[in-house]
Structures are given as C-alpha cells and as structure tokens.
Design a protein around this motif. Sequence first.
Motif, mmCIF file in Angstrom:
data_model
loop_
_atom_site.group_PDB
_atom_site.id
_atom_site.type_symbol
_atom_site.label_atom_id
_atom_site.label_comp_id
_atom_site.label_asym_id
_atom_site.label_seq_id
_atom_site.Cartn_x
_atom_site.Cartn_y
_atom_site.Cartn_z
ATOM 1 N N ARG A 129 0.832 -1.211 0.000
ATOM 2 C CA ARG A 129 0.000 0.000 0.000
ATOM 3 C C ARG A 129 0.865 1.260 0.000
ATOM 4 O O ARG A 129 0.507 2.264 -0.604
ATOM 5 C CB ARG A 129 -0.955 0.004 1.206
ATOM 6 N N THR A 130 2.001 1.206 0.675
ATOM 7 C CA THR A 130 2.921 2.348 0.680
ATOM 8 C C THR A 130 3.361 2.669 -0.740
ATOM 9 O O THR A 130 3.382 3.833 -1.145
ATOM 10 C CB THR A 130 4.156 2.043 1.567
ATOM 11 N N ILE A 131 3.685 1.629 -1.486
ATOM 12 C CA ILE A 131 4.113 1.808 -2.876
ATOM 13 C C ILE A 131 2.954 2.338 -3.714
ATOM 14 O O ILE A 131 3.103 3.315 -4.446
ATOM 15 C CB ILE A 131 4.644 0.478 -3.453
ATOM 16 N N ALA A 132 1.805 1.705 -3.592
ATOM 17 C CA ALA A 132 0.644 2.081 -4.410
ATOM 18 C C ALA A 132 0.174 3.504 -4.128
ATOM 19 O O ALA A 132 -0.209 4.228 -5.048
ATOM 20 C CB ALA A 132 -0.500 1.096 -4.183
ATOM 21 N N CYS A 133 0.197 3.898 -2.866
ATOM 22 C CA CYS A 133 -0.320 5.220 -2.473
ATOM 23 C C CYS A 133 0.758 6.287 -2.400
ATOM 24 O O CYS A 133 0.468 7.437 -2.075
ATOM 25 C CB CYS A 133 -1.014 5.128 -1.115
ATOM 26 N N LYS A 134 1.999 5.879 -2.642
ATOM 27 C CA LYS A 134 3.132 6.799 -2.534
ATOM 28 C C LYS A 134 3.172 7.465 -1.161
ATOM 29 O O LYS A 134 3.393 8.671 -1.029
ATOM 30 C CB LYS A 134 3.117 7.814 -3.665
ATOM 31 N N ALA A 135 2.920 6.643 -0.137
ATOM 32 C CA ALA A 135 2.950 7.135 1.240
ATOM 33 C C ALA A 135 4.396 7.320 1.691
ATOM 34 O O ALA A 135 5.332 6.834 1.060
ATOM 35 C CB ALA A 135 2.231 6.139 2.151
ATOM 36 N N ASP A 136 4.566 8.026 2.794
ATOM 37 C CA ASP A 136 5.890 8.275 3.355
ATOM 38 C C ASP A 136 6.439 6.971 3.949
ATOM 39 O O ASP A 136 5.924 6.492 4.968
ATOM 40 C CB ASP A 136 5.792 9.348 4.441
ATOM 41 N N PRO A 137 7.467 6.386 3.325
ATOM 42 C CA PRO A 137 7.993 5.108 3.802
ATOM 43 C C PRO A 137 8.466 5.149 5.259
ATOM 44 O O PRO A 137 8.226 4.216 6.017
ATOM 45 C CB PRO A 137 9.167 4.817 2.875
ATOM 46 N N ALA A 138 9.124 6.221 5.645
ATOM 47 C CA ALA A 138 9.643 6.310 7.016
ATOM 48 C C ALA A 138 8.499 6.288 8.028
ATOM 49 O O ALA A 138 8.599 5.632 9.069
ATOM 50 C CB ALA A 138 10.485 7.571 7.179
ATOM 51 N N ALA A 139 7.413 6.973 7.731
ATOM 52 C CA ALA A 139 6.262 6.995 8.642
ATOM 53 C C ALA A 139 5.623 5.612 8.738
ATOM 54 O O ALA A 139 5.271 5.158 9.826
ATOM 55 C CB ALA A 139 5.235 8.017 8.169
ATOM 56 N N VAL A 140 5.482 4.938 7.613
ATOM 57 C CA VAL A 140 4.881 3.599 7.614
ATOM 58 C C VAL A 140 5.770 2.627 8.380
ATOM 59 O O VAL A 140 5.286 1.860 9.222
ATOM 60 C CB VAL A 140 4.638 3.110 6.164
ATOM 61 N N ILE A 141 7.053 2.676 8.131
ATOM 62 C CA ILE A 141 7.986 1.758 8.824
ATOM 63 C C ILE A 141 8.029 2.083 10.304
ATOM 64 O O ILE A 141 8.070 1.180 11.144
ATOM 65 C CB ILE A 141 9.359 1.786 8.153
ATOM 66 N N GLY A 142 7.963 3.346 10.656
ATOM 67 C CA GLY A 142 7.909 3.724 12.081
ATOM 68 C C GLY A 142 6.687 3.120 12.747
ATOM 69 O O GLY A 142 6.759 2.614 13.869
ATOM 70 N N MET A 143 5.568 3.148 12.075
ATOM 71 C CA MET A 143 4.328 2.580 12.622
ATOM 72 C C MET A 143 4.429 1.055 12.693
ATOM 73 O O MET A 143 3.986 0.447 13.678
ATOM 74 C CB MET A 143 3.131 2.990 11.761
ATOM 75 N N LEU A 144 5.030 0.431 11.695
ATOM 76 C CA LEU A 144 5.211 -1.019 11.727
ATOM 77 C C LEU A 144 6.032 -1.447 12.941
ATOM 78 O O LEU A 144 5.744 -2.456 13.567
ATOM 79 C CB LEU A 144 5.892 -1.510 10.432
ATOM 80 N N ARG A 145 7.036 -0.678 13.250
ATOM 81 C CA ARG A 145 7.879 -1.003 14.413
ATOM 82 C C ARG A 145 7.101 -0.881 15.709
ATOM 83 O O ARG A 145 7.322 -1.626 16.646
ATOM 84 C CB ARG A 145 9.101 -0.101 14.439
ATOM 85 N N LYS A 146 6.150 0.053 15.762
ATOM 86 C CA LYS A 146 5.353 0.241 16.971
ATOM 87 C C LYS A 146 4.416 -0.931 17.241
ATOM 88 O O LYS A 146 4.114 -1.237 18.380
ATOM 89 C CB LYS A 146 4.546 1.540 16.893
ATOM 90 N N ILE A 147 3.946 -1.580 16.173
ATOM 91 C CA ILE A 147 2.976 -2.656 16.379
ATOM 92 C C ILE A 147 3.621 -3.959 16.818
ATOM 93 O O ILE A 147 2.930 -4.900 17.169
ATOM 94 C CB ILE A 147 2.102 -2.912 15.130
ATOM 95 N N LYS A 148 4.932 -4.011 16.813
ATOM 96 C CA LYS A 148 5.626 -5.226 17.248
ATOM 97 C C LYS A 148 5.393 -5.391 18.707
ATOM 98 O O LYS A 148 5.339 -6.214 19.391
ATOM 99 C CB LYS A 148 7.117 -5.179 16.951
#
Length: 162
Positions: free
Chosen positions: A143-162
């Motif tokens: 979805r990050t690729i498709a929506c051209k979202a901010d990769p750093a923000a998405v990865i930061g959020m992914l790390r939080k859900i761990k």
Amino acid sequence: MKDKIIDASIQSLRQEGLRFSVDVLAERLRISKKTIYKYFPTKEALAYAMYERYYEKLREKIRTLVQQGRDTPEEELLLCYLDSAKMVSREIFNKYSLNQVIGDFALNGHAAVWKAIRPYVCKTMSDEEAKIYQLIVDGALERTIACKADPAAVIGMLRKIK
C-alpha cells in the motif's frame, strides 16, 4: 559499458517506474538502442542482469548494516525490504511482461531479503508471529508503494505494532 547499462537500468526503473524503457535508457546513457542490444540481445537478458546486480548489491548493503557492530537499524533493514518490494511490484511485472524465469528470480531475491532481515526485525518473535508480522509488513509496504505514502512513517508505525 555493460555495467553502466545495468546500473543505469536499475536507476531508471527506480526513478521512472512504469515509464522505464530501453529508449529512455539509451537516451540517458547517450548511446543507441543498438549498443544496448549489443550487450543484451533481448529485454529479458537485460532484466535478468539488472535483477541479478540489484539483489547482489542489496545483499551486500544488508550485510554491511548488520555487521556495523551497533544495534542493527531495523528501519534501514525494512527500507531495504521496501526497496526490494518496489522492484517486484505487480505493476512492473505486468507492464514489462517479464517472463516466468525472471519473475521467479526476482521474487526469490525478494524472499531472500526477508530471510536475511527477519532475525533483526523479528528478534524475539516465534516463527508463527514472524510469519504474521511479515504478512502485515508486506501488506503495508504494498500500500505504501501504491499510495506513494511516506515510507519512514509507515515503517515507524510497523515497528510500533511489534
């Protein structure tokens, strides 16, 4: 010249995405298409060489990140995985109609990236938890690729859900 063509192909695919073409590549390198086809008789030969070089360099980058002696930078490893995901995105595969051998080679390279970073991004997770986390990461990066979202923000959020 062969190495320049491969490196420029990787750069072009990253920058231009679906607009990448041998015509644009030749123009960027200030050479003729004939020169490109001298080294790579088919687009498939160029694509295979490009993916081979790309994954070779990405594996080297991951090894360097892991061997730095400090805590392994999870964000940087996940950014490597994101970059790999961009190189195997459905849009690229569909537009260029990459043959099955090249497609499988690229997808295996992408799977190997996850295998290399998994111990560092899934440190204390069980195998089952790591599989689920990979599903979440894959979906988020797609979805990050498709929506051209901010990769750093998405990865930061992914790390939080761990």
